[in-house]
Design a protein around this motif. Structure first.
Motif, PDB file in Angstrom:
ATOM      1  N   GLY A  29      -4.148  -4.119   8.642  1.00 22.08           N
ATOM      2  CA  GLY A  29      -4.982  -3.563   7.459  1.00 22.08           C
ATOM      3  C   GLY A  29      -6.662  -4.435   7.701  1.00 22.08           C
ATOM      4  O   GLY A  29      -7.539  -3.796   7.697  1.00 22.08           O
ATOM      5  N   ASN A  30      -6.264  -5.443   8.399  1.00 22.70           N
ATOM      6  CA  ASN A  30      -7.920  -6.109   8.607  1.00 22.70           C
ATOM      7  C   ASN A  30      -8.627  -6.423   7.371  1.00 22.70           C
ATOM      8  O   ASN A  30      -9.965  -6.283   7.563  1.00 22.70           O
ATOM      9  N   GLY A  31      -8.084  -5.957   6.166  1.00 22.47           N
ATOM     10  CA  GLY A  31      -9.055  -6.002   4.877  1.00 22.47           C
ATOM     11  C   GLY A  31      -9.748  -4.893   4.550  1.00 22.47           C
ATOM     12  O   GLY A  31     -10.522  -4.780   3.709  1.00 22.47           O
ATOM     13  N   PHE A  32      -9.358  -3.893   5.496  1.00 25.10           N
ATOM     14  CA  PHE A  32     -10.115  -2.378   5.278  1.00 25.10           C
ATOM     15  C   PHE A  32      -9.070  -1.741   4.306  1.00 25.10           C
ATOM     16  O   PHE A  32      -8.129  -2.139   3.691  1.00 25.10           O
TER      17      PHE A  32
ATOM     18  N   GLN B 141       6.699   0.190   8.997  1.00 22.71           N
ATOM     19  CA  GLN B 141       7.744  -0.794   8.957  1.00 22.71           C
ATOM     20  C   GLN B 141       6.973  -2.250   8.568  1.00 22.71           C
ATOM     21  O   GLN B 141       7.731  -3.149   8.077  1.00 22.71           O
ATOM     22  N   SER B 142       5.973  -2.419   9.391  1.00 23.41           N
ATOM     23  CA  SER B 142       5.079  -3.829   9.138  1.00 23.41           C
ATOM     24  C   SER B 142       3.704  -3.596   8.641  1.00 23.41           C
ATOM     25  O   SER B 142       3.002  -2.774   9.484  1.00 23.41           O
ATOM     26  N   ILE B 143       3.175  -4.139   7.796  1.00 21.33           N
ATOM     27  CA  ILE B 143       1.981  -4.159   7.532  1.00 21.33           C
ATOM     28  C   ILE B 143       1.421  -5.725   7.757  1.00 21.33           C
ATOM     29  O   ILE B 143       1.679  -6.533   7.028  1.00 21.33           O
ATOM     30  N   ALA B 144       0.669  -5.776   8.833  1.00 19.48           N
ATOM     31  CA  ALA B 144       0.325  -7.187   9.440  1.00 19.48           C
ATOM     32  C   ALA B 144      -0.693  -8.191   8.788  1.00 19.48           C
ATOM     33  O   ALA B 144      -0.583  -9.067   9.073  1.00 19.48           O
ATOM     34  N   SER B 145      -1.625  -7.505   8.138  1.00 27.30           N
ATOM     35  CA  SER B 145      -2.738  -8.030   7.594  1.00 27.30           C
ATOM     36  C   SER B 145      -3.126  -7.240   6.339  1.00 27.30           C
ATOM     37  O   SER B 145      -2.768  -6.176   5.931  1.00 27.30           O
ATOM     38  N   PRO B 146      -3.957  -8.122   5.432  1.00 29.05           N
ATOM     39  CA  PRO B 146      -4.230  -7.488   4.274  1.00 29.05           C
ATOM     40  C   PRO B 146      -4.785  -6.085   4.415  1.00 29.05           C
ATOM     41  O   PRO B 146      -5.693  -5.641   5.188  1.00 29.05           O
TER      42      PRO B 146
ATOM     43  N   SER C 291       4.699  -4.309   0.788  1.00 33.36           N
ATOM     44  CA  SER C 291       4.354  -5.448   1.221  1.00 33.36           C
ATOM     45  C   SER C 291       3.522  -6.287   0.537  1.00 33.36           C
ATOM     46  O   SER C 291       2.400  -5.833  -0.087  1.00 33.36           O
ATOM     47  N   ALA C 292       3.592  -7.744   0.647  1.00 29.67           N
ATOM     48  CA  ALA C 292       2.625  -8.548   0.129  1.00 29.67           C
ATOM     49  C   ALA C 292       1.160  -8.504   0.636  1.00 29.67           C
ATOM     50  O   ALA C 292       0.223  -8.850  -0.225  1.00 29.67           O
ATOM     51  N   ASN C 293       1.030  -7.876   1.736  1.00 30.29           N
ATOM     52  CA  ASN C 293      -0.182  -7.691   2.142  1.00 30.29           C
ATOM     53  C   ASN C 293      -1.176  -6.608   1.629  1.00 30.29           C
ATOM     54  O   ASN C 293      -2.102  -6.260   1.842  1.00 30.29           O
ATOM     55  N   VAL C 294      -0.282  -5.867   0.753  1.00 30.50           N
ATOM     56  CA  VAL C 294      -1.128  -4.636  -0.007  1.00 30.50           C
ATOM     57  C   VAL C 294      -1.474  -4.993  -1.287  1.00 30.50           C
ATOM     58  O   VAL C 294      -1.027  -5.479  -2.151  1.00 30.50           O
TER      59      VAL C 294
END
Length: 703
Positions: A320-323, A355-360, A402-405
Motif C-alpha cells: 500500500g505504501n500509505g496510498f 494474501q498479504s498487504i505488506a505496508s500501510p 490486515s493490520a496494515n489496512v
C-alpha cells in the motif's frame, strides 16, 4: 504556495527514477489512468456460454480475461407506500465472475470456462469489463474508472501474479450509480399542501428525481420513495433528496420549514436508500446508489450525487505504501438556494483477494455528504438540505482484515442550512436531514472463477426408423455437454440409449440435461410395420391317402416357408400340396414386401377309416357251428372284387367270385383240406376311392 526546486531535490528525483528502472525492466508494469475496457451486454445465453453486444466487438480477443457483472435488475416493491423500493428479490443483480474469452464472432463473445451464474440483460444492466493481467504492477499515477453511464463503467478490476506496488491511488469514487437529476417544477403540488407520494411520474411532478440503484423504479422517476439503494427525490415543495446507499442505509432529506399560510409546504423529503445484503453464499457485489435530487421550483436546487464504484484486485501481495483505494460516494458540493439540496451518493464496494498487504493501505468506502442550502439569503423560510449517503463495503479474502489496512467506512453527513439570515429554526441545522449509516467489512471472499471448461451441449438422436411389430427399435443418442449428462425419455427411461417395442407409430422424445441445468430435447419417430398372413387348407379334412391343397395369403408377401415339410410337395410356395399320413398342423412363415414376418398355421385332419376287410387268420371247419368257415367281414364302402386261397403248390382252392361270395368251408371240390396253413390273395375297392386295394396273407385250417 510556491514550490522551490533545489539541485539536491533534482538529484534525489533522478536517483529515485534510476532505482525504478531495474524494477520496471524485470516484469513490473507501470499502470495509471483507465486500465479497463467496457462493453455493454444486451443478452446472455447461459446454456451456450456466450453474450451478445449491441455492435461488433472491438478491442477484445481470444484469451483475454474479463469480468461479467450485472449491475441492476433486482425486484423491488413499487407500491405507493412506505415499503416502496424495498428489495423483494435480488434475482441476478450483483452477480459477477471472471472468465476467459474463447471466441469473438462479430458481436457474440463465447467464454472458455462454464458460466457459474445467471444473468438477465433484458430486465437488468449487464456489462463486460476487461481484467488486465500483470506479473508485477506498479501504480505510478491514479488508476481510475469512467463513471457508470447506465450501460458501462464504474468498475476497476485487475490481477497480478506477483506484487502490486502502490505509488498512487486507485479511485472509483463517485463512479457508481447516478444521482437523480434536478429538474424545475414551477408551482406547488396539491394546492400548496405538498405531496406525500412515494412515487409519481413526469406528468404528476410530485417531487424530485430518484437516484439510481440496483432496482427498477417501476417507471416512476419522481417522488420520495427510495428505489433499492437509490435515494428518493425530495417531494414538493423544496425538500431535500434522500441519500444513496450500499452496505449501510442512507439518510433522509431535510424538510421545508417555517412556511407561512401562503407558502408551499414541504413536509415529505426524499427517503434514504435501503441497505443491501452481502454474503459469501450469494457472492454478489453492488455499486453505491445515487442520491435523490432536491425538489426545485425556482431553478436553484441541486441533483443527487453519484454513488461509489466497484474495485476488484486479485494479487498475492499488495504494497500500500500509505496510498489509498477509494470507492467513496460523491458528495453534493454545490449549495442550493431557494430549493432542496441533493442527497449524497452511497459508498461503493472494494474486493481484495490478496494474501498479504505488506505496508500501510488506506481503504475508503464512505457515503457522500448531502447538499447544503442557503435559502437564497432570505430570512422567512427554511429549505431542505440533502441527506448523507450510506457507506459501502470492504470485502477481503482470508479471515481477518490486515493490520496494515486503515478503513474509513463512515456514512455521509447531512447537508446544512448555511444562510446566516435564516430563521433560528433552521440556521446551521439540517432541517431534519440525516446522515447515512456506516459501512462495514466482510471476510472470506472467493471471487467467482470457474475451473470447468465449457463443452457445448449437443444432442443427436438416431434414428427415425421402421420396425416390425413385436420387434425392438434401437434408439441411440450422441451428446456432448459440460459435466455429467442426464437423460429423460418420454417412455420413462433414463438411459442414453433405449430399445422400445412399439405397437404403432410412436414419437419418442429425449431431454438431455448437463450439470448446469441446461437441456436440449430431441425426438425420433418409430414407424411400426406389420405383415399379415392367413393359412388354410382345402379341404382341411381328408381320409388317409388323400391329398389337400394348402394355401397362404399372397397379398403383400414376398416369400414363404412351410413347416414341417413332411408330406409337402414344395415347402417354399404359397400353395403346396400336402399328403399327410396323420392329422397335422402345417405352419407358414411369410416374409412381407416390407421385410416383416408373420406366421399362420392350419390343421389338416386325416381320417383313418375302419379296416376295409376283416380277414380271419384261422378257422375250424369241424361242424360245431363256430368258426366253421373262412368268413370275410367287409366294410360297407368296400366291394370284394375277388378272393383266392392257394395251397403250398399254388393250386387254387377257393375263389370268392366263383363261389358267388360264399365263405370258404375248407374243402376243394367237396373234399376237406388237411390242417395246415394256406395263402390268400384278395382284391377289394372302396366306393370312395378310385383305386383297388390288395390284401395278402395266410390262413390256417385247424381240425
Amino acid at each position: 504556495m510556491k514550490y522551490i526546486c533545489t539541485p539536491v531535490k533534482h538529484v534525489y528525483a533522478l536517483a529515485l527514477f534510476l532505482l525504478l528502472i531495474p524494477a520496471l525492466s524485470f516484469g513490473q508494469t507501470a499502470i495509471s489512468g483507465i486500465i479497463n475496457s467496457y462493453w455493454e451486454v444486451i443478452s446472455v445465453d447461459f446454456c451456450n456460454n456466450r453474450v451478445a453486444l449491441p455492435g461488433i466487438a472491438v478491442g477484445i480477443a481470444n484469451g483475454d480475461k474479463v469480468m461479467l457483472i450485472q449491475m441492476t435488475g433486482a425486484e423491488t416493491d413499487i407500491t405507493d407506500a412506505p415499503t416502496y423500493g424495498t428489495v423483494t428479490d435480488y434475482l441476478e443483480a450483483g452477480n459477477y465472475e471472471l472468465l476467459t474469452i474463447f471466441d469473438v464472432n462479430n458481436n457474440v463473445i463465447t467464454f472458455n470456462e462454464a458460466l457459474l451464474k445467471n444473468y438477465d440483460a433484458f430486465n437488468g444492466k449487464v456489462q463486460l469489463v476487461s481484467v488486465p493481467q500483470y506479473t508485477d504492477a506498479d501504480i505510478v499515477s491514479d488508476v481510475i474508472a469512467p463513471a457508470w453511464d447506465g450501460k458501462t463503467g464504474g468498475v476497476i478490476a485487475f490481477q497480478a501474479s506477483g506484487t502490486v506496488t502502490m505509488n498512487a491511488n486507485i479511485d472509483a469514487s463517485g463512479k457508481g450509480f447516478r444521482g437523480g437529476i434536478v429538474q424545475n417544477q414551477p408551482g406547488c403540488f396539491g394546492a400548496g399542501a405538498g405531496s406525500a407520494n412515494y412515487r409519481c411520474d413526469i406528468i404528476d411532478l410530485c417531487g424530485g428525481n430518484k437516484g439510481e440503484g440496483i432496482g427498477n423504479n417501476g417507471g416512476f422517476e419522481l417522488g420520495r420513495g427510495a428505489p433499492a439503494n437509490g435515494g428518493g427525490g425530495g417531494n414538493d415543495n423544496n425538500t431535500g433528496g434522500g441519500g444513496g446507499s450500499n452496505f449501510g442505509a442512507a439518510g433522509i432529506g431535510g424538510q421545508r420549514l417555517n412556511t407561512g399560510l401562503a407558502d408551499c409546504k414541504g413536509p415529505n423529503p426524499g427517503l434514504g436508500g435501503h441497505a443491501l445484503i452481502y454474503s459469501n453464499a450469494d457472492n454478489k457485489v453492488f455499486a453505491g446508489g445515487g442520491g435523490g435530487s432536491g425538489d426545485d421550483n425556482t431553478g436553484e436546487g441541486t441533483s443527487g450525487a453519484n454513488g461509489g464504484g466497484i474495485i476488484l484486485i486479485k494479487t498475492p501481495t499488495l504494497n500500500g505504501n500509505g496510498f489509498s483505494i477509494l470507492a467513496n460516494g460523491a458528495s453534493q458540493l454545490t449549495t442550493a438556494n431557494r430549493d432542496g439540496g441533493g442527497g449524497g451518493g452511497g459508498g461503493g464496494a472494494i474486493l481484495l483477494d490478496v494474501q498479504s498487504i505488506a505496508s500501510p493501505l488506506n481503504v475508503e468506502v464512505q457515503g457522500g455528504d448531502g447538499g447544503n442550502v442557503d435559502n437564497g439569503g432570505i430570512a422567512d423560510s427554511c429549505f431542505g438540505p440533502g441527506a448523507g449517503g450510506g457507506a459501502g463495503i470492504l470485502w477481503i479474502s482470508g479471515g481477518t482484515v490486515s493490520a496494515n489496512v486503515v478503513l474509513n467506512a463512515a456514512g455521509g453527513q447531512a447537508g446544512l442550512t448555511l444562510n446566516a439570515n435564516a430563521p433560528a429554526l433552521c440556521n446551521g441545522t439540517s432541517n431534519g436531514a440525516t446522515a447515512g449509516s456506516a459501512g462495514g467489512t466482510l471476510t472470506g471472499l472467493v471471487i467467482p472463477e470457474s475451473t470447468t471448461i465449457f463443452v457445448p451441449l449437443t444432442l443427436e438422436v438416431f434414428s427415425d426408423t421402421i420396425v416390425c411389430i413385436g420387434t425392438e427399435a434401437s434408439l441411440t443418442t450422441l451428446t456432448t455437454g459440460t459435466g455429467t449428462l442426464t437423460y429423460d425419455w418420454s417412455n420413462g427411461s433414463t438411459d442414453p440409449n433405449i430399445n422400445p417395442s412399439p405397437t404403432s407409430l410412436t414419437t419418442y422424445t429425449v431431454t438431455v440435461t448437463d450439470s448446469r441445468g441446461c437441456s436440449l430435447t430431441g425426438e425420433v419417430i418409430v414407424d411400426v410395420k406389420s405383415n399379415s398372413v392367413i393359412a388354410f387348407a382345402f379341404p382341411d379334412s381328408i381320409i388317409l391317402g388323400q391329398s389337400t391343397q394348402l394355401s397362404a395369403d399372397t397379398l403383400g408377401n414376398a416369400s414363404y416357408s412351410w413347416f414341417p415339410v413332411f408330406g409337402l410337395d414344395n415347402d417354399t410356395v404359397p400353395n403346396p400340396t400336402a399328403t399327410p399320413i396323420d392329422t397335422i398342423i402345417y405352419c407358414v412363415i411369410a416374409v412381407g414386401d416390407n421385410g416383416c414376418i408373420d406366421t399362420a398355421c392350419v390343421t389338416v385332419n386325416v381320417t383313418i377309416p375302419e379296416p376295409s376287410i376283416q380277414i380271419p387268420t384261422a378257422f375250424t371247419p369241424n361242424g360245431d357251428g363256430r368258426n366253421d368257415t373262412w368268413q370275410l367281414i367287409v366294410n360297407p364302402c368296400y366291394e370284394i372284387l375277388d378272393a383266392f386261397v392257394y395251397n403250398r403248390w399254388g393250386q387254387t382252392l377257393y375263389s370268392y367270385k366263383a363261389a358267388g361270395g360264399s365263405d370258404w368251408n375248407g374243402t376243394l371240390l367237396g373234399q376237406p383240406q388237411p390242417m395246415e396253413t394256406y395263402i390268400y390273395y384278395i382284391r377289394a375297392k372302396c366306393s370312395e376311392y378310385d383305386y383297388e386295394e390288395i390284401y395278402k396273407g395266410n390262413v390256417t385250417i385247424i381240425r
